[in-house]
Design a protein around this motif. Sequence first.
Motif, PDB file in Angstrom:
ATOM      1  N   ILE A  23      17.822 -24.340  33.931  1.00 13.50           N
ATOM      2  CA  ILE A  23      16.589 -25.025  33.247  1.00 13.50           C
ATOM      3  C   ILE A  23      16.939 -24.543  31.571  1.00 13.50           C
ATOM      4  O   ILE A  23      16.696 -25.687  30.900  1.00 13.50           O
ATOM      5  CB  ILE A  23      15.389 -24.297  33.555  1.00 13.50           C
ATOM      6  N   MET A  24      17.311 -23.330  31.210  1.00 15.93           N
ATOM      7  CA  MET A  24      17.755 -23.007  29.906  1.00 15.93           C
ATOM      8  C   MET A  24      18.744 -24.051  29.416  1.00 15.93           C
ATOM      9  O   MET A  24      18.632 -24.351  28.205  1.00 15.93           O
ATOM     10  CB  MET A  24      17.942 -21.467  29.663  1.00 15.93           C
ATOM     11  N   MET A  25      19.806 -24.088  30.223  1.00 17.23           N
ATOM     12  CA  MET A  25      21.007 -24.893  29.911  1.00 17.23           C
ATOM     13  C   MET A  25      20.622 -26.291  29.638  1.00 17.23           C
ATOM     14  O   MET A  25      21.198 -27.082  28.593  1.00 17.23           O
ATOM     15  CB  MET A  25      22.052 -24.753  31.065  1.00 17.23           C
ATOM     16  N   VAL A  50       9.122 -31.683  29.488  1.00 20.71           N
ATOM     17  CA  VAL A  50       8.268 -31.459  30.391  1.00 20.71           C
ATOM     18  C   VAL A  50       8.996 -31.896  31.869  1.00 20.71           C
ATOM     19  O   VAL A  50       9.012 -31.224  32.705  1.00 20.71           O
ATOM     20  CB  VAL A  50       7.050 -32.053  30.302  1.00 20.71           C
ATOM     21  N   PHE A  51       9.807 -32.915  31.753  1.00 20.15           N
ATOM     22  CA  PHE A  51      10.405 -33.126  32.960  1.00 20.15           C
ATOM     23  C   PHE A  51      11.582 -32.206  33.369  1.00 20.15           C
ATOM     24  O   PHE A  51      11.472 -31.962  34.505  1.00 20.15           O
ATOM     25  CB  PHE A  51      11.220 -34.771  32.690  1.00 20.15           C
ATOM     26  N   ILE A  52      12.032 -31.701  32.420  1.00 21.48           N
ATOM     27  CA  ILE A  52      13.005 -30.699  32.808  1.00 21.48           C
ATOM     28  C   ILE A  52      12.387 -29.466  33.396  1.00 21.48           C
ATOM     29  O   ILE A  52      12.743 -28.869  34.283  1.00 21.48           O
ATOM     30  CB  ILE A  52      14.033 -30.248  31.661  1.00 21.48           C
ATOM     31  N   PHE A  53      11.564 -29.045  32.415  1.00 25.64           N
ATOM     32  CA  PHE A  53      10.778 -27.650  32.891  1.00 25.64           C
ATOM     33  C   PHE A  53       9.828 -27.891  34.087  1.00 25.64           C
ATOM     34  O   PHE A  53       9.819 -26.832  35.066  1.00 25.64           O
ATOM     35  CB  PHE A  53      10.029 -27.262  31.742  1.00 25.64           C
ATOM     36  N   VAL A  54       9.150 -28.757  34.199  1.00 27.10           N
ATOM     37  CA  VAL A  54       7.880 -29.071  35.199  1.00 27.10           C
ATOM     38  C   VAL A  54       8.334 -29.693  36.402  1.00 27.10           C
ATOM     39  O   VAL A  54       7.824 -29.376  37.575  1.00 27.10           O
ATOM     40  CB  VAL A  54       6.665 -29.759  34.639  1.00 27.10           C
ATOM     41  N   GLU A  57      12.160 -28.405  39.545  1.00 27.25           N
ATOM     42  CA  GLU A  57      11.967 -27.462  40.856  1.00 27.25           C
ATOM     43  C   GLU A  57      11.288 -28.559  41.901  1.00 27.25           C
ATOM     44  O   GLU A  57      11.883 -28.614  42.901  1.00 27.25           O
ATOM     45  CB  GLU A  57      11.434 -26.494  40.657  1.00 27.25           C
ATOM     46  N   PRO A  58      10.234 -29.223  41.705  1.00 24.20           N
ATOM     47  CA  PRO A  58       9.474 -29.696  42.641  1.00 24.20           C
ATOM     48  C   PRO A  58      10.202 -31.209  43.059  1.00 24.20           C
ATOM     49  O   PRO A  58      10.283 -31.362  44.371  1.00 24.20           O
ATOM     50  CB  PRO A  58       8.178 -30.332  42.047  1.00 24.20           C
ATOM     51  N   LEU A  59      11.043 -31.958  42.329  1.00 26.59           N
ATOM     52  CA  LEU A  59      11.656 -32.937  42.513  1.00 26.59           C
ATOM     53  C   LEU A  59      12.809 -32.335  43.620  1.00 26.59           C
ATOM     54  O   LEU A  59      13.196 -33.359  44.443  1.00 26.59           O
ATOM     55  CB  LEU A  59      12.125 -33.929  41.517  1.00 26.59           C
TER      56      LEU A  59
END
Length: 136
Positions: A23-25, A50-54, A57-59
């Motif tokens: 996620i950081m990358m 937001v797409f990347i962070f939130v 994982e759920p997707l």
Amino acid sequence: MEQPTYPSLFLRIKAAFIDAVLIMMLLYTATIIFSKFETVNDIAKMIVFVFIFVLYEPLMVSFLGASLGHLFCDLKVEKDDNSSENLSLPTAMFRFVIKSGLGWLSLLSIASSSKKRAIHDVMSKSIVVYVGKTAY
């Protein structure tokens, strides 16, 4: 039906660490890409972050049954009803919100659970299973 193997706390932490690094990358890469443009709308930046962070994982959990960290560690997130089905997107989102809200505290219940379920697994009626050849 073969009894599933449940991953150790160490393996789950390892998967979470891999996901955090990924996620950081991704966030860093997005920042680099945005810096190549003279102007980028702040709302567009916010949507990407937001797409990347939130939603990462759920997707991943909903569609693949695992995040990239889980896949690297041979783990799979399933419904805890012995169906071996992936979680629905709303359930995966709920699981992520609980997991994020509780942080590392969510993992405290793993040692006392016969299925090594974290608090976010119990609340979302999910289970993490080891799908590799040998357990840690």
